[in-house]
Motif scaffolding. Structure first.
Motif, mmCIF file in Angstrom:
data_model
loop_
_atom_site.group_PDB
_atom_site.id
_atom_site.type_symbol
_atom_site.label_atom_id
_atom_site.label_comp_id
_atom_site.label_asym_id
_atom_site.label_seq_id
_atom_site.Cartn_x
_atom_site.Cartn_y
_atom_site.Cartn_z
ATOM 1 N N VAL A 32 0.859 -1.190 0.000
ATOM 2 C CA VAL A 32 0.000 0.000 0.000
ATOM 3 C C VAL A 32 0.896 1.242 0.000
ATOM 4 N N ASN A 55 -5.276 4.332 -1.877
ATOM 5 C CA ASN A 55 -6.626 4.518 -1.345
ATOM 6 C C ASN A 55 -7.353 5.749 -1.887
ATOM 7 N N ILE A 160 -11.565 -4.181 7.103
ATOM 8 C CA ILE A 160 -10.517 -3.508 7.886
ATOM 9 C C ILE A 160 -10.767 -3.893 9.340
ATOM 10 N N MET A 201 -3.424 -5.667 7.818
ATOM 11 C CA MET A 201 -2.575 -4.525 7.529
ATOM 12 C C MET A 201 -1.344 -4.649 8.432
ATOM 13 N N THR A 202 -0.528 -3.615 8.482
ATOM 14 C CA THR A 202 0.712 -3.710 9.251
ATOM 15 C C THR A 202 0.510 -4.254 10.669
ATOM 16 N N ARG A 217 -2.862 -6.198 2.900
ATOM 17 C CA ARG A 217 -2.611 -4.841 2.380
ATOM 18 C C ARG A 217 -1.675 -4.131 3.353
ATOM 19 N N ILE A 218 -0.417 -4.010 2.945
ATOM 20 C CA ILE A 218 0.577 -3.552 3.915
ATOM 21 C C ILE A 218 1.324 -2.319 3.419
ATOM 22 N N GLY A 219 1.296 -1.292 4.240
ATOM 23 C CA GLY A 219 1.978 -0.049 3.919
ATOM 24 C C GLY A 219 3.183 0.177 4.812
HETATM 25 C C1 LIG Z 1 -3.423 2.511 4.539
HETATM 26 C C2 LIG Z 1 -4.203 1.297 4.326
HETATM 27 C C3 LIG Z 1 -3.620 0.030 4.452
HETATM 28 C C4 LIG Z 1 -2.171 -0.167 4.879
HETATM 29 O O1 LIG Z 1 -2.064 0.188 6.230
HETATM 30 P P1 LIG Z 1 -0.673 0.001 7.017
HETATM 31 O O2 LIG Z 1 -1.098 0.111 8.427
HETATM 32 O O3 LIG Z 1 0.213 1.112 6.563
HETATM 33 O O4 LIG Z 1 -0.139 -1.329 6.682
HETATM 34 C C5 LIG Z 1 -4.402 -1.077 4.203
HETATM 35 N N1 LIG Z 1 -5.703 -0.976 3.866
HETATM 36 C C6 LIG Z 1 -6.306 0.224 3.721
HETATM 37 C C7 LIG Z 1 -7.743 0.264 3.350
HETATM 38 C C8 LIG Z 1 -5.583 1.391 3.957
HETATM 39 O O5 LIG Z 1 -6.192 2.579 3.836
#
Ligand SMILES: *Cc1c(COP(=O)(O)O)cnc(C)c1O
Length: 227
Positions: A32, A55, A160, A201-202, A217-219
């Motif tokens: 992400v 996003n 989420i 996510m993270t 989904r990893i940022g």
């Molecule tokens: C930002 C975001 C992520 C990634 O989140 P991190 O905590 O940075 O891994 C994943 N899914 C969605 C919908 C996001 O907005």
């Protein structure tokens, strides 16, 4: 830095797969990049990670101008109907479909450019008022309605997780999303199964993988310490 981060994320995914008797090939890592710049996106692509999540449609349009189809673009954030036309030109998968009007608009616009748009249904499993997504109890009727639209393909569900420090608090919500997917497959009578679970996510991807995530989904865990 990014290469090390990716190595660590993959190691965690692999450990979670082992714990739960899954194959790592069944988990797709989506990087992400909403807070990442073009150079960072180029770097992950160069390392072989082509699934890029954004996003906001406007941001993706700009990044897509440079990167084009060297990436596979995922829309993970909320989509407004007035952005659908731009979105379907870029995104391979829209993770955030949560109302029938939006789904219909996607189908209509996709039809105009001869595309069949892959989508996921976003579910608000935790019921938090701040989150987008349809209620768990509405997933089945929503699926039935939207699957009639000609130019979309529903590949699965997305959620989420709720805010929590302890991943064990989040686990039941991911389990619930898996059950919702399995319910869809149990009652429907078409040829193909709804497979994908976009969750994790993270902060919570390890438990998400243990509970069956097919896409994480990893940022931050990928791009941290890189600025
Ligand atoms: C930002 C975001 C992520 C990634 O989140 P991190 O905590 O940075 O891994 C994943 N899914 C969605 C919908 C996001 O907005």
């Amino acid at each position: 830095m990014i290469a090390d981060n990716l190595k660590n994320v993959n190691l965690s995914i692999s450990n979670s797969c082992k714990k739960s008797g899954r194959q790592v090939s069944g988990v797709k890592l989506i990087c992400v990049t909403k807070e990442a710049g073009l150079a960072q996106i180029e770097e992950v692509i160069g390392l072989g990670y082509k699934n890029i999540g954004e996003n906001r449609v406007q941001d993706a349009v700009i990044k897509h101008r440079s990167i084009g189809d060297r990436a596979i673009w995922h829309l993970v954030g909320h989509l407004q109907t007035n952005k659908v036309r731009d979105a379907i030109k870029i995104f391979a998968l829209i993770h955030s479909v949560d109302n029938a009007r939006l789904a219909l608009k996607i189908s209509e616009e996709a039809g105009k450019i001869g595309k069949k748009q892959d989508i996921l249904i976003q579910v608000n499993v935790s019921g938090e008022g701040s989150k987008f997504g349809i209620e768990p109890g509405q997933v089945l009727p929503f699926f039935k309605e939207v699957s009639l639209y000609p130019n979309i393909n529903i590949l699965g569900l997305m959620t989420i997780g709720p805010e929590a420090d302890d991943p064990e608090i989040i686990r039941p919500y991911f389990r619930k999303l898996r059950e919702l997917r399995d319910n869809i497959n149990a009652v429907r009578s078409t040829q193909y199964a709804v497979r994908e679970l976009s969750m994790g996510m993270t902060n919570d991807f390890e438990v998400a993988v243990e509970e069956g995530a097919t896409m994480v989904r990893i940022g931050r865990a990928v791009f941290k310490d890189d600025k």
